[in-house]
Design a protein around this motif. Structure first.
Motif, PDB file in Angstrom:
ATOM      1  N   ASP A   1      -2.968  -0.177   0.448  1.00 14.50           N
ATOM      2  CA  ASP A   1      -3.259  -1.534   0.911  1.00 14.50           C
ATOM      3  C   ASP A   1      -1.990  -2.217   1.410  1.00 14.50           C
ATOM      4  O   ASP A   1      -2.006  -2.934   2.418  1.00 14.50           O
ATOM      5  CB  ASP A   1      -3.883  -2.367  -0.215  1.00 14.50           C
ATOM      6  N   GLU A   2      -0.892  -1.988   0.700  1.00  9.05           N
ATOM      7  CA  GLU A   2       0.376  -2.572   1.127  1.00  9.05           C
ATOM      8  C   GLU A   2       0.821  -1.977   2.461  1.00  9.05           C
ATOM      9  O   GLU A   2       1.323  -2.689   3.342  1.00  9.05           O
ATOM     10  CB  GLU A   2       1.449  -2.354   0.057  1.00  9.05           C
ATOM     11  N   ARG A   3       0.624  -0.670   2.622  1.00  8.67           N
ATOM     12  CA  ARG A   3       0.945  -0.028   3.897  1.00  8.67           C
ATOM     13  C   ARG A   3       0.082  -0.594   5.021  1.00  8.67           C
ATOM     14  O   ARG A   3       0.569  -0.841   6.127  1.00  8.67           O
ATOM     15  CB  ARG A   3       0.734   1.492   3.806  1.00  8.67           C
ATOM     16  N   GLN A   4      -1.188  -0.814   4.727  1.00  6.38           N
ATOM     17  CA  GLN A   4      -2.083  -1.333   5.748  1.00  6.38           C
ATOM     18  C   GLN A   4      -1.631  -2.700   6.247  1.00  6.38           C
ATOM     19  O   GLN A   4      -1.603  -2.955   7.459  1.00  6.38           O
ATOM     20  CB  GLN A   4      -3.514  -1.415   5.212  1.00  6.38           C
ATOM     21  N   ILE A   5      -1.259  -3.572   5.332  1.00  3.90           N
ATOM     22  CA  ILE A   5      -0.814  -4.915   5.697  1.00  3.90           C
ATOM     23  C   ILE A   5       0.528  -4.863   6.420  1.00  3.90           C
ATOM     24  O   ILE A   5       0.714  -5.462   7.476  1.00  3.90           O
ATOM     25  CB  ILE A   5      -0.728  -5.807   4.447  1.00  3.90           C
ATOM     26  N   GLU A   6       1.468  -4.146   5.857  1.00  3.04           N
ATOM     27  CA  GLU A   6       2.822  -4.095   6.405  1.00  3.04           C
ATOM     28  C   GLU A   6       2.869  -3.438   7.784  1.00  3.04           C
ATOM     29  O   GLU A   6       3.643  -3.841   8.651  1.00  3.04           O
ATOM     30  CB  GLU A   6       3.743  -3.336   5.434  1.00  3.04           C
ATOM     31  N   LEU A   7       2.034  -2.420   8.004  1.00  2.00           N
ATOM     32  CA  LEU A   7       2.143  -1.601   9.220  1.00  2.00           C
ATOM     33  C   LEU A   7       1.010  -1.825  10.206  1.00  2.00           C
ATOM     34  O   LEU A   7       0.862  -1.053  11.157  1.00  2.00           O
ATOM     35  CB  LEU A   7       2.190  -0.116   8.835  1.00  2.00           C
ATOM     36  N   VAL A   8       0.207  -2.867  10.017  1.00  2.00           N
ATOM     37  CA  VAL A   8      -0.910  -3.101  10.933  1.00  2.00           C
ATOM     38  C   VAL A   8      -0.394  -3.221  12.370  1.00  2.00           C
ATOM     39  O   VAL A   8       0.633  -3.833  12.632  1.00  2.00           O
ATOM     40  CB  VAL A   8      -1.702  -4.363  10.526  1.00  2.00           C
TER      41      VAL A   8
ATOM     42  N   ALA B   1       7.710   4.060  -8.306  1.00  2.00           N
ATOM     43  CA  ALA B   1       6.888   3.785  -7.128  1.00  2.00           C
ATOM     44  C   ALA B   1       6.755   2.271  -6.909  1.00  2.00           C
ATOM     45  O   ALA B   1       6.923   1.767  -5.791  1.00  2.00           O
ATOM     46  CB  ALA B   1       5.510   4.419  -7.286  1.00  2.00           C
ATOM     47  N   LEU B   2       6.492   1.545  -7.985  1.00  2.00           N
ATOM     48  CA  LEU B   2       6.304   0.103  -7.864  1.00  2.00           C
ATOM     49  C   LEU B   2       7.618  -0.626  -7.576  1.00  2.00           C
ATOM     50  O   LEU B   2       7.617  -1.684  -6.930  1.00  2.00           O
ATOM     51  CB  LEU B   2       5.647  -0.445  -9.121  1.00  2.00           C
ATOM     52  N   ASP B   3       8.727  -0.064  -8.011  1.00  2.00           N
ATOM     53  CA  ASP B   3      10.019  -0.631  -7.652  1.00  2.00           C
ATOM     54  C   ASP B   3      10.229  -0.574  -6.133  1.00  2.00           C
ATOM     55  O   ASP B   3      10.831  -1.487  -5.537  1.00  2.00           O
ATOM     56  CB  ASP B   3      11.154   0.112  -8.356  1.00  2.00           C
ATOM     57  N   LEU B   4       9.752   0.497  -5.516  1.00  2.00           N
ATOM     58  CA  LEU B   4       9.857   0.617  -4.068  1.00  2.00           C
ATOM     59  C   LEU B   4       8.931  -0.374  -3.368  1.00  2.00           C
ATOM     60  O   LEU B   4       9.320  -1.021  -2.387  1.00  2.00           O
ATOM     61  CB  LEU B   4       9.531   2.052  -3.638  1.00  2.00           C
ATOM     62  N   VAL B   5       7.710  -0.480  -3.857  1.00  2.00           N
ATOM     63  CA  VAL B   5       6.774  -1.454  -3.285  1.00  2.00           C
ATOM     64  C   VAL B   5       7.339  -2.867  -3.403  1.00  2.00           C
ATOM     65  O   VAL B   5       7.181  -3.700  -2.501  1.00  2.00           O
ATOM     66  CB  VAL B   5       5.399  -1.362  -3.981  1.00  2.00           C
TER      67      VAL B   5
ATOM     68  N   LEU C   1       5.930   5.135   1.939  1.00  2.00           N
ATOM     69  CA  LEU C   1       5.535   6.540   1.853  1.00  2.00           C
ATOM     70  C   LEU C   1       6.172   7.186   0.630  1.00  2.00           C
ATOM     71  O   LEU C   1       5.531   7.965  -0.096  1.00  2.00           O
ATOM     72  CB  LEU C   1       5.963   7.272   3.129  1.00  2.00           C
ATOM     73  N   GLN C   2       7.429   6.834   0.369  1.00  2.00           N
ATOM     74  CA  GLN C   2       8.115   7.350  -0.813  1.00  2.00           C
ATOM     75  C   GLN C   2       7.475   6.810  -2.087  1.00  2.00           C
ATOM     76  O   GLN C   2       7.358   7.537  -3.095  1.00  2.00           O
ATOM     77  CB  GLN C   2       9.594   6.976  -0.756  1.00  2.00           C
ATOM     78  N   ALA C   3       7.034   5.561  -2.058  1.00  2.00           N
ATOM     79  CA  ALA C   3       6.344   4.997  -3.219  1.00  2.00           C
ATOM     80  C   ALA C   3       5.079   5.788  -3.520  1.00  2.00           C
ATOM     81  O   ALA C   3       4.779   6.100  -4.687  1.00  2.00           O
ATOM     82  CB  ALA C   3       5.995   3.533  -2.960  1.00  2.00           C
ATOM     83  N   GLU C   4       4.339   6.140  -2.482  1.00  2.00           N
ATOM     84  CA  GLU C   4       3.134   6.945  -2.681  1.00  2.00           C
ATOM     85  C   GLU C   4       3.484   8.312  -3.257  1.00  2.00           C
ATOM     86  O   GLU C   4       2.817   8.806  -4.175  1.00  2.00           O
ATOM     87  CB  GLU C   4       2.395   7.093  -1.362  1.00  2.00           C
ATOM     88  N   ALA C   5       4.549   8.935  -2.721  1.00  2.00           N
ATOM     89  CA  ALA C   5       4.960  10.249  -3.221  1.00  2.00           C
ATOM     90  C   ALA C   5       5.314  10.179  -4.704  1.00  2.00           C
ATOM     91  O   ALA C   5       4.901  11.038  -5.493  1.00  2.00           O
ATOM     92  CB  ALA C   5       6.156  10.759  -2.409  1.00  2.00           C
TER      93      ALA C   5
END
Length: 477
Positions: free
Chosen positions: A416-423, A383-387, A369-373
């Motif tokens: 997409d990363e959130r979707q995979i990680e938090l499914v 952002a990408l460092d957080l991802v 969420l912070q990466a998105e912010a």
């Protein structure tokens, strides 16, 4: 004389309002006068515990109905799971059980009782009393946060209903007013009140739970700088909040740490090995009997009765070398099952003894969420460092800022990363709503393309009970 119902549970006394109307309906067991309640530390503890009990009741099915089944994570499972399939196929009607808000408002009312009475109780520790009060404010905020995300404008109650009156019948209040003036303000009060030293609980709200909800709210308000600052606060104590760094420990977090935990009356003791969980819905059959099991096994395993399987849409997003794919999915009898919380094949005789907790917030959720912010603030590299923290754990490479042509491209990468990680964790549908991507994602899947369709219908019984309510327009009059 004003009265509210006193329920006797296995673990503790629990207080909740009962009215003769179904809007806030409960079956009474015994009654005591209000002036004899909320007198002692035990009363306060029992009253706050009941907030969590009612939240568990609310989320037992709705965790999936509200957060998962309307998204591109799920496809229909067994033909016998008709109620779930209606939600997945975007065929919800005003008679569907997920359109009811009764249990959610019971929880909100219990929080209102706690907010009203806890300040009047003389307790040995002011810090403990304030912490319980902070939990009540945070849970009221979370209750309304779910309500506005599911139905949009909803009736607003900030005082408890302790007896039947016409005050039960209210018009809907603008969701943006509730978001800014109730939810956010409650969270600010909770932040001030929480015991930041002794509350180490994950089955209840700690200061980290307050910050998680607050950051989520700021993202909905598109106040990305405030969301970023709020999530930053979580890195202050690695003994309580820390990202799991190995994929093996990530796996154990779901199949071991969330499974079969006993009830816990000592919030100062953190019984979890993992430090990544922030707040979970706890299930314990010893505590609440046959309603104390979760649906994590029953709804997602066994071809004969499983409610849903993973969709092609999410399966295609897993890269072949993503270790999470093997730990999240299992192919069984013509369907890819959500195996994330199970770790094997569960017999149908065991699925009603499942005590897997539902994660409401995890630290990896907050990091993404912070990466998105930060991406929305133009800080693409940060952002990408957080991802990268999340993808490193999955033994995957991470894109660089040079790989993206626009902000929308990098946001989609993070989502997409959130979707995979938090499914399976009740987050994907809300992400699609929050980012206003629900039409573009869901129209090719189930035809969802009309404004207003993103909201759930209000159950017809609420409309019948309350002449001041109006239905969400997509669902007619």
């Amino acid at each position: 004389m004003n009265k509210i119902k006193l329920f006797f549970g296995v673990a503790a006394l629990a207080f909740s309002l009962s009215s003769c109307e179904a809007f806030l309906e409960e079956e009474p067991i015994s009654e005591i006068p209000v002036e004899e309640m909320w007198q002692t530390s035990r009363d306060v503890k029992a009253g706050v515990n009941e907030i969590y009990g009612l939240f568990r009741t609310t989320m037992r099915k709705n965790y999936f109905y509200w957060g998962e089944f309307r998204s591109d994570n799920m496809s229909p499972g067994s033909s016998s799971a008709a109620d779930q399939q209606r939600v997945i196929d975007n065929l919800i009607t005003t008679s569907h059980e997920c359109a009811k808000w009764t249990d959610l408002y019971k929880m909100i009312n219990q929080a209102n009782l706690a907010i009203k009475y806890i300040p009047t109780v003389d307790m040995p520790s002011i810090a403990t009393r304030n912490d319980y009060l902070g939990q009540a404010y945070a849970m009221r905020a979370l209750g309304y946060f779910y309500a506005i995300r599911v139905w949009g404008d909803v009736p607003l109650f900030t005082e408890p209903n302790e007896k039947y009156s016409t005050d039960l019948y209210k018009e809907r209040t603008d969701k943006n007013y509730i978001l800014r003036n109730v939810i956010l303000e409650d969270l600010k009060k909770a932040e001030e009140l929480m015991d930041k030293t002794n509350n180490k609980e994950r089955k209840r709200i700690s200061i980290y739970g307050v910050w998680a909800i607050m950051a989520d709210v700021y993202m909905w308000l598109e106040e990305y700088n405030l969301a970023d600052q709020t999530i930053d606060k979580m890195s202050g104590d690695a003994t309580f909040m820390k990202l799991e760094t190995s994929i093996e420990n990530w796996r154990k977090m779901f199949v071991e740490e969330l499974n079969g935990k006993p009830s816990d009356d000592t919030p100062e003791n953190d019984e979890y090995t993992t430090k990544e969980l922030i707040f979970v819905v706890h299930f314990d059959m010893d505590e609440v009997g046959s309603s104390g099991y979760s649906y994590m096994y029953q709804w997602f395993t066994g071809s004969g009765n499983r409610a849903a399987v993973l969709s092609d849409a999410i399966l295609e997003k897993f890269s072949d070398d993503d270790l999470r794919k093997a730990y999240t999915t299992q192919y069984y009898q013509n369907g890819w099952e959500l195996n994330k919380f199970i770790g094997g094949t569960i017999s149908t005789t065991l699925n009603k003894t499942c005590e897997v907790a539902y994660p409401i917030y995890r630290y990896s959720d907050m990091i993404l969420l912070q990466a998105e912010a930060r991406a929305r603030m133009g800080k693409w590299e940060e952002a990408l460092d957080l991802v990268k923290q999340i993808r490193d754990r999955a033994v995957l490479t991470t894109a660089t800022s040079m790989d993206f042509a626009s902000e929308d491209d990098i946001i989609n990468y993070i989502l997409d990363e959130r979707q995979i990680e938090l499914v399976g964790e009740g987050r994907r549908w809300f992400d699609l709503l929050r980012t206003k991507k629900w039409k573009e994602v869901m129209e090719p899947i189930n035809g969802m393309n009309q404004d207003g369709n993103e909201l759930f219908p209000i159950h017809y019984s609420h409309i019948n009970e309350n002449p001041k309510l109006t239905q969400n327009p997509y669902y007619g009059k």
